[in-house]
Design a protein around this motif. Structure first.
Motif, mmCIF file in Angstrom:
data_model
loop_
_atom_site.group_PDB
_atom_site.id
_atom_site.type_symbol
_atom_site.label_atom_id
_atom_site.label_comp_id
_atom_site.label_asym_id
_atom_site.label_seq_id
_atom_site.Cartn_x
_atom_site.Cartn_y
_atom_site.Cartn_z
ATOM 1 N N TRP A 118 -36.362 18.121 14.571
ATOM 2 C CA TRP A 118 -37.256 17.003 14.248
ATOM 3 C C TRP A 118 -38.348 16.866 15.299
ATOM 4 O O TRP A 118 -39.436 17.392 15.127
ATOM 5 C CB TRP A 118 -36.430 15.727 14.137
ATOM 6 C CG TRP A 118 -37.189 14.484 13.744
ATOM 7 C CD1 TRP A 118 -38.092 14.368 12.730
ATOM 8 C CD2 TRP A 118 -37.113 13.207 14.375
ATOM 9 N NE1 TRP A 118 -38.581 13.088 12.679
ATOM 10 C CE2 TRP A 118 -37.992 12.346 13.664
ATOM 11 C CE3 TRP A 118 -36.384 12.692 15.433
ATOM 12 C CZ2 TRP A 118 -38.169 11.003 14.020
ATOM 13 C CZ3 TRP A 118 -36.545 11.357 15.770
ATOM 14 C CH2 TRP A 118 -37.430 10.529 15.071
ATOM 15 N N ASP A 155 -24.903 12.710 9.379
ATOM 16 C CA ASP A 155 -26.238 13.176 8.980
ATOM 17 C C ASP A 155 -27.056 12.019 8.408
ATOM 18 O O ASP A 155 -28.261 11.909 8.659
ATOM 19 C CB ASP A 155 -26.118 14.295 7.940
ATOM 20 C CG ASP A 155 -25.633 15.598 8.542
ATOM 21 O OD1 ASP A 155 -25.622 15.701 9.791
ATOM 22 O OD2 ASP A 155 -25.256 16.505 7.779
ATOM 23 N N THR A 156 -26.394 11.166 7.644
ATOM 24 C CA THR A 156 -27.071 10.005 7.063
ATOM 25 C C THR A 156 -27.437 9.008 8.155
ATOM 26 O O THR A 156 -28.531 8.423 8.145
ATOM 27 C CB THR A 156 -26.174 9.318 6.019
ATOM 28 O OG1 THR A 156 -25.819 10.278 5.008
ATOM 29 C CG2 THR A 156 -26.894 8.149 5.373
ATOM 30 N N GLU A 188 -30.482 10.275 9.999
ATOM 31 C CA GLU A 188 -31.702 10.126 9.212
ATOM 32 C C GLU A 188 -32.143 8.668 9.171
ATOM 33 O O GLU A 188 -33.355 8.391 9.218
ATOM 34 C CB GLU A 188 -31.481 10.651 7.791
ATOM 35 C CG GLU A 188 -32.708 10.564 6.889
ATOM 36 C CD GLU A 188 -33.951 11.209 7.490
ATOM 37 O OE1 GLU A 188 -35.053 10.671 7.254
ATOM 38 O OE2 GLU A 188 -33.817 12.228 8.194
ATOM 39 N N ARG A 189 -31.217 7.757 9.101
ATOM 40 C CA ARG A 189 -31.596 6.338 9.089
ATOM 41 C C ARG A 189 -32.183 5.917 10.432
ATOM 42 O O ARG A 189 -33.101 5.097 10.481
ATOM 43 C CB ARG A 189 -30.388 5.468 8.730
ATOM 44 C CG ARG A 189 -29.980 5.581 7.274
ATOM 45 C CD ARG A 189 -29.257 4.336 6.775
ATOM 46 N NE ARG A 189 -28.112 3.972 7.585
ATOM 47 C CZ ARG A 189 -28.038 2.855 8.313
ATOM 48 N NH1 ARG A 189 -29.035 2.015 8.346
ATOM 49 N NH2 ARG A 189 -26.929 2.587 8.998
ATOM 50 N N ARG A 223 -33.879 7.897 12.394
ATOM 51 C CA ARG A 223 -35.228 8.469 12.385
ATOM 52 C C ARG A 223 -36.180 7.616 11.550
ATOM 53 O O ARG A 223 -37.342 7.407 11.919
ATOM 54 C CB ARG A 223 -35.185 9.905 11.853
ATOM 55 C CG ARG A 223 -34.483 10.891 12.784
ATOM 56 C CD ARG A 223 -34.330 12.260 12.141
ATOM 57 N NE ARG A 223 -33.699 13.212 13.059
ATOM 58 C CZ ARG A 223 -33.367 14.456 12.734
ATOM 59 N NH1 ARG A 223 -33.594 14.893 11.484
ATOM 60 N NH2 ARG A 223 -32.819 15.256 13.627
ATOM 61 N N GLN A 224 -35.702 7.115 10.436
ATOM 62 C CA GLN A 224 -36.518 6.230 9.600
ATOM 63 C C GLN A 224 -36.860 4.944 10.349
ATOM 64 O O GLN A 224 -37.982 4.440 10.255
ATOM 65 C CB GLN A 224 -35.783 5.913 8.300
ATOM 66 C CG GLN A 224 -35.685 7.091 7.334
ATOM 67 C CD GLN A 224 -34.867 6.758 6.106
ATOM 68 O OE1 GLN A 224 -34.305 5.674 5.979
ATOM 69 N NE2 GLN A 224 -34.791 7.703 5.174
ATOM 70 N N ARG A 255 -39.636 5.761 12.745
ATOM 71 C CA ARG A 255 -40.929 5.885 12.076
ATOM 72 C C ARG A 255 -41.486 4.521 11.694
ATOM 73 O O ARG A 255 -42.685 4.253 11.853
ATOM 74 C CB ARG A 255 -40.804 6.785 10.838
ATOM 75 C CG ARG A 255 -40.611 8.268 11.164
ATOM 76 C CD ARG A 255 -40.724 9.125 9.914
ATOM 77 N NE ARG A 255 -39.542 9.017 9.085
ATOM 78 C CZ ARG A 255 -38.525 9.875 9.127
ATOM 79 N NH1 ARG A 255 -38.541 10.900 9.975
ATOM 80 N NH2 ARG A 255 -37.476 9.730 8.327
#
Length: 306
Positions: free
Chosen positions: A19, A70-71, A74-75, A77-78, A81
Motif C-alpha cells: 500500500w 484483512d478486513t 482495509e478498514r 486504510r479507509q 484516507r
C-alpha cells in the motif's frame, strides 16, 4: 485469538504492505479525557505534513467479534484516507491568532480526573470542573475535530485566558447551539417511563453538550420557564439532566444516582462529575448540592478560580 498487544504489533507490521510502503508508521499511547489512554496508529507519508491518529481499540473489538484481519486492515486504510480528505479542507493557520479566533470554543471537563492535562493548558476552575479551550478544526454530519489550546499556543498568540473566555463564550453558543427539552422528546425509540419530570440540556450536535451549563442566560431562562429552582445532574460530558426542585425534597437520591451511573453505566472517558448542582433562581447562582441536612438554597458558594 491475538491479545490487544499482539493485534497492535500485527497492524503496525502489515498496514503498509502493498500500500504505502515508503511511509512511516508507529503506535503511540494517546491520553484522552479523564486520563483515559488509547493506542493511536500514526501513518506519515514523506510528502505530508500531518499524520492522522487512528485509535485501534474499536478495530480490535471488531476483530474479537470475528472480523478477518484483512478486513480490519482495509478498514483502517479507509479511515486514514477519510482523515486525510478531511484534513485537506482545513484552512486554518494555527500560528495566527486572527485565523483561529472565530473557532475558539470552551469545553467542560472534570478537574481532578484531568490534573495532568491541566498543567499544560489554560483553564478556569469551577468547583470540581474545569473549563478548557479548544479550536474547531472541522465539523460535518460525521462529527467534529477539535484541538486543545495549550500554554504554547497562548504564549505564541500573546493573548490572556480572559480573552479566550470572551471569544469562546460567543463562538461556542454560535457553533453549538443549545438544545433543552423534556426527556420524553429525546426518547424517540420508545415511550419514556412515567415518573419524575426531567429535562435534558445539551447542544444540537449532542457532542460535549454539558458545556451548555455555562451559556449566558440559559439556566436563568430555564428557571423562568419552569418557575422553579432546579437540580443539575451531570449524566456525562455530552448532556445534563435538569430536574425541578419540587420533584425532590431530598437531593440524596440524585447524588446516589449520578455516582452509580458513573460507576456502572457511563464510559470512563465520558464522565463529567459525581456532584449534583443546584440552581437558585432568586440569586441566579449555581452551586454544588450542600451536605445532608443543609438547605440547598442557602448552600455556601465556591468562587470560580483562574
Amino acid at each position: 485469538m491475538m491479545s490487544f498487544e499482539e493485534f497492535q504489533y500485527y497492524i503496525e507490521e502489515h498496514i503498509l504492505c502493498g500500500w504505502k510502503e515508503q511511509a512511516d508508521v508507529y503506535v503511540k499511547e494517546t491520553k484522552k479525557n479523564n486520563g483515559i489512554t488509547y493506542q493511536g496508529l500514526y501513518i506519515r507519508e514523506q510528502e505530508e505534513g500531518i499524520a492522522p491518529c487512528i485509535y485501534l481499540e474499536e478495530f480490535y473489538e471488531e476483530y474479537k467479534k470475528g472480523e478477518e484481519m484483512d478486513t480490519v486492515i482495509e478498514r483502517i486504510r479507509q479511515e486514514y484516507r477519510w482523515a486525510m480528505e478531511r484534513a485537506s479542507s482545513y484552512e486554518v493557520d494555527v500560528l495566527r491568532y486572527e485565523d483561529v479566533k472565530n473557532r475558539i470554543i470552551f469545553r467542560l471537563i472534570n478537574y481532578d480526573r484531568n490534573r495532568e492535562l491541566l498543567t499544560n493548558c489554560p483553564f478556569i476552575q469551577m468547583y470540581d470542573l474545569a473549563l478548557t479551550f479548544r479550536w474547531l478544526a472541522h465539523t460535518d454530519s460525521v462529527g467534529i475535530s477539535t484541538a486543545l489550546i495549550t500554554n504554547r499556543e497562548l504564549d505564541l498568540w500573546g493573548v490572556s485566558v480572559q480573552e479566550l473566555l470572551l471569544v469562546a463564550r460567543e463562538n461556542t453558543r454560535r457553533l453549538f447551539p443549545p438544545r433543552v427539552g423534556c426527556i420524553d422528546s429525546f426518547l424517540q425509540e420508545k415511550d419514556a417511563e412515567k415518573g419524575k419530570l426531567m429535562y435534558i440540556m445539551t447542544n444540537e450536535q449532542q457532542i460535549n453538550g454539558a458545556t451548555v451549563l455555562l451559556y449566558d442566560n440559559l439556566l436563568e431562562d430555564f428557571a423562568g420557564k419552569i418557575r422553579d429552582d432546579f437540580y443539575i445532574v451531570p449524566s456525562s460530558i455530552h448532556e445534563l439532566i435538569a430536574i425541578p426542585a419540587s420533584e425532590f425534597s431530598d437531593p440524596e437520591p440524585l447524588i446516589k444516582m449520578v455516582a452509580e451511573a458513573n460507576r456502572f453505566i457511563v464510559s470512563a472517558v465520558d464522565i463529567l462529575s459525581d456532584s449534583v448542582y443546584y440552581y437558585n433562581r432568586r440569586n441566579h447562582r449555581l452551586t454544588p448540592v450542600p451536605e445532608a441536612g443543609e438547605d440547598p438554597a442557602q448552600g455556601e458558594k465556591t468562587e470560580v478560580q483562574k
